[in-house]
Scaffold this active site. Sequence first.
Site, PDB file in Angstrom:
ATOM      1  N   HIS A  60       0.842  -1.201   0.000  1.00  0.00           N
ATOM      2  CA  HIS A  60       0.000   0.000   0.000  1.00  0.00           C
ATOM      3  C   HIS A  60       0.872   1.243   0.000  1.00  0.00           C
ATOM      4  O   HIS A  60       2.092   1.159   0.180  1.00  0.00           O
ATOM      5  CB  HIS A  60      -0.987  -0.014   1.173  1.00  0.00           C
ATOM      6  CG  HIS A  60      -0.365   0.053   2.537  1.00  0.00           C
ATOM      7  ND1 HIS A  60       0.532  -0.882   3.014  1.00  0.00           N
ATOM      8  CD2 HIS A  60      -0.527   0.940   3.550  1.00  0.00           C
ATOM      9  CE1 HIS A  60       0.879  -0.570   4.252  1.00  0.00           C
ATOM     10  NE2 HIS A  60       0.266   0.532   4.603  1.00  0.00           N
ATOM     11  N   HIS A  62       1.319   3.818   1.980  1.00  0.00           N
ATOM     12  CA  HIS A  62       1.825   4.539   3.142  1.00  0.00           C
ATOM     13  C   HIS A  62       3.353   4.518   3.072  1.00  0.00           C
ATOM     14  O   HIS A  62       3.959   3.529   2.667  1.00  0.00           O
ATOM     15  CB  HIS A  62       1.336   3.910   4.454  1.00  0.00           C
ATOM     16  CG  HIS A  62      -0.075   4.302   4.798  1.00  0.00           C
ATOM     17  ND1 HIS A  62      -0.862   3.578   5.653  1.00  0.00           N
ATOM     18  CD2 HIS A  62      -0.824   5.367   4.392  1.00  0.00           C
ATOM     19  CE1 HIS A  62      -2.038   4.182   5.770  1.00  0.00           C
ATOM     20  NE2 HIS A  62      -2.044   5.261   5.005  1.00  0.00           N
ATOM     21  N   ASP A  64       5.918   4.197   4.947  1.00  0.00           N
ATOM     22  CA  ASP A  64       6.806   3.182   5.532  1.00  0.00           C
ATOM     23  C   ASP A  64       6.802   1.877   4.737  1.00  0.00           C
ATOM     24  O   ASP A  64       7.502   0.933   5.097  1.00  0.00           O
ATOM     25  CB  ASP A  64       6.466   2.945   7.014  1.00  0.00           C
ATOM     26  CG  ASP A  64       4.996   2.606   7.247  1.00  0.00           C
ATOM     27  OD1 ASP A  64       4.150   2.996   6.424  1.00  0.00           O
ATOM     28  OD2 ASP A  64       4.698   1.944   8.258  1.00  0.00           O
ATOM     29  N   HIS A  65       6.038   1.844   3.645  1.00  0.00           N
ATOM     30  CA  HIS A  65       6.018   0.644   2.803  1.00  0.00           C
ATOM     31  C   HIS A  65       6.507   0.900   1.378  1.00  0.00           C
ATOM     32  O   HIS A  65       6.648  -0.034   0.602  1.00  0.00           O
ATOM     33  CB  HIS A  65       4.603   0.043   2.770  1.00  0.00           C
ATOM     34  CG  HIS A  65       4.171  -0.465   4.112  1.00  0.00           C
ATOM     35  ND1 HIS A  65       4.141  -1.800   4.434  1.00  0.00           N
ATOM     36  CD2 HIS A  65       3.811   0.203   5.243  1.00  0.00           C
ATOM     37  CE1 HIS A  65       3.752  -1.947   5.701  1.00  0.00           C
ATOM     38  NE2 HIS A  65       3.542  -0.747   6.207  1.00  0.00           N
ATOM     39  N   HIS A 140      -7.314  -1.808   5.479  1.00  0.00           N
ATOM     40  CA  HIS A 140      -6.498  -0.805   6.159  1.00  0.00           C
ATOM     41  C   HIS A 140      -7.047   0.584   5.799  1.00  0.00           C
ATOM     42  O   HIS A 140      -8.070   0.691   5.140  1.00  0.00           O
ATOM     43  CB  HIS A 140      -5.034  -0.997   5.726  1.00  0.00           C
ATOM     44  CG  HIS A 140      -4.052  -0.204   6.533  1.00  0.00           C
ATOM     45  ND1 HIS A 140      -4.102  -0.098   7.903  1.00  0.00           N
ATOM     46  CD2 HIS A 140      -2.958   0.521   6.153  1.00  0.00           C
ATOM     47  CE1 HIS A 140      -3.093   0.654   8.312  1.00  0.00           C
ATOM     48  NE2 HIS A 140      -2.403   1.058   7.288  1.00  0.00           N
ATOM     49  N   ASP A 210      -0.432  -3.912   5.804  1.00  0.00           N
ATOM     50  CA  ASP A 210      -1.051  -3.648   7.110  1.00  0.00           C
ATOM     51  C   ASP A 210      -2.549  -3.998   7.022  1.00  0.00           C
ATOM     52  O   ASP A 210      -3.166  -3.784   5.987  1.00  0.00           O
ATOM     53  CB  ASP A 210      -0.930  -2.164   7.440  1.00  0.00           C
ATOM     54  CG  ASP A 210       0.506  -1.704   7.595  1.00  0.00           C
ATOM     55  OD1 ASP A 210       1.444  -2.523   7.517  1.00  0.00           O
ATOM     56  OD2 ASP A 210       0.711  -0.489   7.760  1.00  0.00           O
TER      57      ASP A 210
END
Lengths: 301, 301
Positions: A60, A62, A64-65, A140, A210
């Site tokens: 996804h 976000h 941090d990914h 998520h 997530d």
Amino acid sequence: MNLTILGCYAATPRTFTNPTSQVLEIRNRLFLIDCGEGTQVQLRKNKIKFSKINHVFISHLHGDHFFGLIGLISTFALLNRTTDLHIYGPKGIKEIINLQLRLSNSWTKYGLFFHELESKESEVVFEDDKVIVKTIPLNHRVYTNGFLFQEKIRERKLNLDAVQSYEIEKCYYQNIKNGKDITLDDGRLVENHKLTFDPVPPMSYAFCSDTVYNENIIPIIKEVDVLYHESTFLESEEALAEKTMHSTAKEAARIALKANVQQLVLGHYSTRYDSIELFKEQAETIFPNILLAEDGKSFEF
Amino acid sequence: MNLTILGCYAATPRTFTNPTSQVLEIRNRLFLIDCGEGTQVQLRKNKIKFSKINHVFISHLHGDHFFGLIGLISTFALLNRTTDLHIYGPKGIKEIINLQLRLSNSWTKYGLFFHELESKESEVVFEDDKVIVKTIPLNHRVYTNGFLFQEKIRERKLNLDAVQSYEIEKCYYQNIKNGKDITLDDGRLVENHKLTFDPVPPMSYAFCSDTVYNENIIPIIKEVDVLYHESTFLESEEALAEKTMHSTAKEAARIALKANVQQLVLGHYSTRYDSIELFKEQAETIFPNILLAEDGKSFEF
């Protein structure tokens, strides 16, 4: 099947913790799963031959990914990569990468292919002769997929003693490994199971991060060998997990139990906790086979 | 004036080297200059109070100078920053950042202001009561600016003995520090230089990276206290420097000499060299005051 954790912490990179990224090696293929900031350095630190990565799966959008993806793509270009690179990720990822390549006037010389995802149903996104990869729709705050990596059934193993005792010529070996029966020169039929052993059973790995606790994924990940399931929080933060659409360690274990998986790997820890041991303790009250992901750790399955 | 080098290597981040980023502290202001991938972790490692950074200057849109910016902006959001953040950089940078914030559905709650640059002439981009910042148009493969940070002239220092001997009241002190003469109650005029000492001379810092050898910048950086000038290559790669629009150590020194600066700091080294000492040796044949930037090194000027 080998899994190397490059990063397994939530939210922001810190001095000693990295955001999500991992390398799955399966049947000599290297799959990169998620690519938080600093992933290319983590690949170097963990001595991964990262020029061999041809497929990158992004769960996804976000940061941090995926914030490390543009850097990895650029580094491949600077290293004069020529092999095609395939990116699987949510719709929009192509625009993000291409905008930056365009504005920095640094197009790649290798083929860069985007496979943008927007389906809410599980779908096959990659398949070759040895491995198949399907999405696992997660729940998520933004559109998110996990990924299921399944080895295909291997060819049967030749029983050399048996084959030689029937004086079968080598040119028939591949047919035998493919499961065929053999008719000898004198007309006798030898059934395949007399000439072969069962192959190593195919392995499977499910990456789920997530996501909030979501039983809808159970049919898709049913009986996988290894399930990586996010456990951002401990039980004490259960309400926060629900609010932010993450899972607790116990919820991850409950999914593992209901899906009857062999092994659960926990990760995507919030950096608020001093130690990750409590994740294992809490999950073990529900499901026995728990491993803790740690940055730089490799698992052989 | 304090300069902390977070990263000073060209092209790609590696296990022990970081792409360009540095923090200039001047008159209690923290300016972040460039922001390669991993900058937020370098800020943590170097124990910079990075919530105090309100102004970020981006020289150009090559990845080794800005791929860490989106991560820093996102981390500020996750840390519940409320103070405005100002980004100065080439046209296009706003689109890059906003696209990623939009697609990750994570707008900042703090004010995020972009000051997009496209002029080919030097211009003032920041000014407050203590510091002024101007662009230094550089000559690289894409639109690039260096930045000149100039302290404004400080107020004069009070000569307390002199002031007290004339029995001057405290309410006049600020006027005296501002350079005013004083008329005493008995009508005598006391000239300011009898009541004050000269202030500490204002400092100036010029950041010039990336650029080919370019004498056009000399009038802008003339007599600065500290010049950071890129030196991607050694003399043996002079042709490559010109082709890729970078500079050699000697060319950086030649600019320092012609601009009559106090101190030259070299950086933006290609990672092809085993040691950076040769950069200093070669530059010193032309200009005497050479310092070598190193990741994690702080200079006090």
